[in-house]
Motif scaffolding. Structure first.
Motif, mmCIF file in Angstrom:
data_model
loop_
_atom_site.group_PDB
_atom_site.id
_atom_site.type_symbol
_atom_site.label_atom_id
_atom_site.label_comp_id
_atom_site.label_asym_id
_atom_site.label_seq_id
_atom_site.Cartn_x
_atom_site.Cartn_y
_atom_site.Cartn_z
ATOM 1 N N SER A 63 4.310 2.692 8.704
ATOM 2 C CA SER A 63 3.409 2.399 7.605
ATOM 3 C C SER A 63 2.627 3.649 7.208
ATOM 4 O O SER A 63 2.622 4.652 7.923
ATOM 5 C CB SER A 63 2.446 1.264 7.985
ATOM 6 N N VAL A 64 1.975 3.587 6.070
ATOM 7 C CA VAL A 64 1.252 4.735 5.521
ATOM 8 C C VAL A 64 -0.201 4.349 5.303
ATOM 9 O O VAL A 64 -0.493 3.292 4.723
ATOM 10 C CB VAL A 64 1.872 5.186 4.182
ATOM 11 N N ASP A 65 -1.101 5.181 5.763
ATOM 12 C CA ASP A 65 -2.532 5.000 5.511
ATOM 13 C C ASP A 65 -2.874 5.788 4.252
ATOM 14 O O ASP A 65 -2.876 7.025 4.268
ATOM 15 C CB ASP A 65 -3.336 5.501 6.710
ATOM 16 N N TRP A 66 -3.152 5.092 3.143
ATOM 17 C CA TRP A 66 -3.474 5.762 1.876
ATOM 18 C C TRP A 66 -4.991 5.902 1.775
ATOM 19 O O TRP A 66 -5.716 4.908 1.824
ATOM 20 C CB TRP A 66 -2.919 4.961 0.707
ATOM 21 N N VAL A 67 -5.446 7.141 1.634
ATOM 22 C CA VAL A 67 -6.873 7.459 1.554
ATOM 23 C C VAL A 67 -7.169 8.086 0.194
ATOM 24 O O VAL A 67 -6.539 9.076 -0.189
ATOM 25 C CB VAL A 67 -7.287 8.433 2.681
ATOM 26 N N VAL A 68 -8.118 7.512 -0.535
ATOM 27 C CA VAL A 68 -8.577 8.095 -1.796
ATOM 28 C C VAL A 68 -9.914 8.786 -1.547
ATOM 29 O O VAL A 68 -10.864 8.168 -1.060
ATOM 30 C CB VAL A 68 -8.716 7.022 -2.894
ATOM 31 N N LEU A 69 -9.956 10.083 -1.858
ATOM 32 C CA LEU A 69 -11.166 10.887 -1.679
ATOM 33 C C LEU A 69 -11.962 10.912 -2.968
ATOM 34 O O LEU A 69 -11.445 11.280 -4.023
ATOM 35 C CB LEU A 69 -10.802 12.338 -1.336
#
Length: 267
Positions: free
Chosen positions: A166-172
């Motif tokens: 799975s992928v951890d999507w982080v928006v900065l």
């Protein structure tokens, strides 16, 4: 040795501080004692590669040992084997930071399929938010996810089918302190709504500070205070900002598996 953790910085819109964030993350992780590789996929701009070239030159000039990731700049004209390049960097690193171009690019899409953590920096404005979600002009509520959110969705789905990972999507949210308060709230509310729909986390990024641009010719970062000469409170605040951003990525310790990311919901 355990498989490396890939952090891919990706945003198809330029001017969001993506490369600055990527290079500071790579150096910051190296300063924390992690074995870090860094790959610049933007063959034209080559910001990350040039920044680290400048850093290596400063180390030679100053005779100083500074935290330094291994790094390469990908040039498909010489060798278009991206998978081989990523594997080579990952062989000696526990974390690999990848900086992608600020445009749609086939190699960037390929790198996203390797991401354990996908980081999308945006300036805190509706212009940048439009990349990932279309906003109603009257209510400021999200109408629908935009093309980039769909691209990330497809990448995450493909990665899950291919590898089971799975992928951890982080928006900065970059440059927060220079945004008018009402607009900041509206952008924040829209981001919160969108994050629940498409499954990303939101963390504060880097502020709008002249110092980040001034350090580029020497390849220095806010973690190199001993090389900066006179240091003010703004330098200290920016260094803490950087450390908090890296902590917000929630990266696994050496030998640990990545934390479970938020599940995305279709639509």
């Amino acid at each position: 040795m355990a498989a490396p953790h890939f952090i891919v910085f990706a945003n198809e819109k330029g001017g969001t501080g993506k490369s600055t964030t990527a290079v500071h993350a790579a150096v910051g992780l190296a300063a924390a004692g992690r074995r870090v590789g860094a790959l610049d996929l933007d063959t034209r701009q080559r910001t990350l590669g040039r920044y680290l070239d400048n850093r290596a030159a400063s180390m030679r000039r100053l005779g100083a040992e500074l935290p330094m990731p291994m790094f390469e700049t990908f040039d498909p004209a010489k060798d278009d084997n991206l998978e081989g390049t990523l594997d080579r960097l990952g062989a000696d690193a526990e974390i690999v930071v990848v900086d992608t171009p600020g445009r749609d690019d086939p190699y960037a899409r390929a790198a996203m399929l390797r991401a354990d953590t996908l980081v999308t920096p945006i300036n805190d404005s509706f212009v940048d938010l439009d990349l990932i979600g279309e906003v109603d002009p009257e209510t400021y509520k999200i109408r629908r996810p935009s093309f980039y959110a769909e691209l990330v969705w497809n990448s995450r789905t493909q990665r899950a089918k291919t590898t089971g990972a799975s992928v951890d999507w982080v928006v900065l949210r970059n440059r927060l302190q220079h945004i008018e308060a009402k607009n900041m709230r509206r952008v924040g509310q829209a981001l919160d709504e969108l994050s629940r729909r498409v499954g990303f986390r939101i963390i504060p990024g880097l502020g709008e500070r002249v110092i980040y641009r001034e350090l580029f010719p020497k390849g220095l970062t806010l973690l190199d205070l001993g090389q900066l000469g006179e240091v003010g409170l703004s330098h200290i605040a920016a260094r803490q900002e950087l450390r908090e951003m890296i902590a917000g990525f929630g990266l696994p310790d050496e030998g640990e598996s990545a934390p479970a990311p938020r599940a995305a919901a279709a639509g």
